[in-house]
Write an enzyme that holds these catalytic residues in place. Structure first.
Site, PDB file in Angstrom:
ATOM      1  N   CYS A  87       0.839  -1.200   0.000  1.00 29.37           N
ATOM      2  CA  CYS A  87       0.000   0.000   0.000  1.00 29.37           C
ATOM      3  C   CYS A  87       0.878   1.255   0.000  1.00 29.37           C
ATOM      4  CB  CYS A  87      -0.959   0.004   1.189  1.00 29.37           C
ATOM      5  SG  CYS A  87      -0.173   0.322   2.779  1.00 29.37           S
ATOM      6  N   HIS A  88       0.259   2.384  -0.254  1.00 27.40           N
ATOM      7  CA  HIS A  88       0.983   3.652  -0.322  1.00 27.40           C
ATOM      8  C   HIS A  88       1.772   3.932   0.953  1.00 27.40           C
ATOM      9  CE1 HIS A  88       1.368   8.072  -0.005  1.00 27.40           C
ATOM     10  NE2 HIS A  88       1.741   7.936  -1.267  1.00 27.40           N
ATOM     11  N   ALA A  89       1.155   3.771   2.116  1.00 29.50           N
ATOM     12  CA  ALA A  89       1.843   4.057   3.386  1.00 29.50           C
ATOM     13  C   ALA A  89       3.070   3.170   3.563  1.00 29.50           C
ATOM     14  CB  ALA A  89       0.884   3.872   4.559  1.00 29.50           C
TER      15      ALA A  89
END
Length: 135
Positions: A87-89
């Site tokens: 995911c982005h995080a």
């Protein structure tokens, strides 16, 4: 347990000590990073709340998008409700060299300002080499 005697972690469980001395899980999620971070937990619901975020705080959000990156760069750690290893995080945390716990499902509803310590241990054992390479 890995061959070198160290434990391998792919998930992180944030524990809370009880009156009886045992640890009770507060959150479970996917660990990103191999450090210990500390800072004041700051739950944000929108990027527009950036003024309440201080350098070194731990960012707690439902999920991140590229709009969150200026805040993420100022944080000592990231905790998200949603997400996985890709995911982005998680990607941004690896790029910035900071810890993250993603996919907790309920961090934004549980964590309060009183929680100030984020321990992430994620050591993946290297797979054994099946062929010897001679040079």
């Amino acid at each position: 347990m890995a061959k070198n005697g160290k434990r391998s972690y792919t998930k992180y469980i944030l524990n809370k000590s009880t009156e009886h001395g045992s640890d009770v899980p507060i959150l479970k999620g996917i660990a990103i990073g191999e450090k210990i971070s500390s800072g004041r937990v700051k739950r944000l619901t929108s990027v527009s709340e950036y003024r309440s975020f201080n350098d070194g705080d731990i960012l707690v959000v439902e999920m991140t998008t590229p709009d969150w990156e200026p805040i993420m760069k100022r944080s000592n750690g990231i905790i998200t409700d949603r997400g996985s290893r890709t995911c982005h995080a998680a990607i941004v945390a690896r790029e910035l060299g900071i810890n993250a716990i993603v996919g907790t499902e309920r961090a934004t509803s549980i964590l309060a300002v009183s929680y100030t310590h984020l321990d992430v241990y994620k050591r993946q054992p290297k797979p054994p080499c099946s062929k010897r390479v001679s040079g």
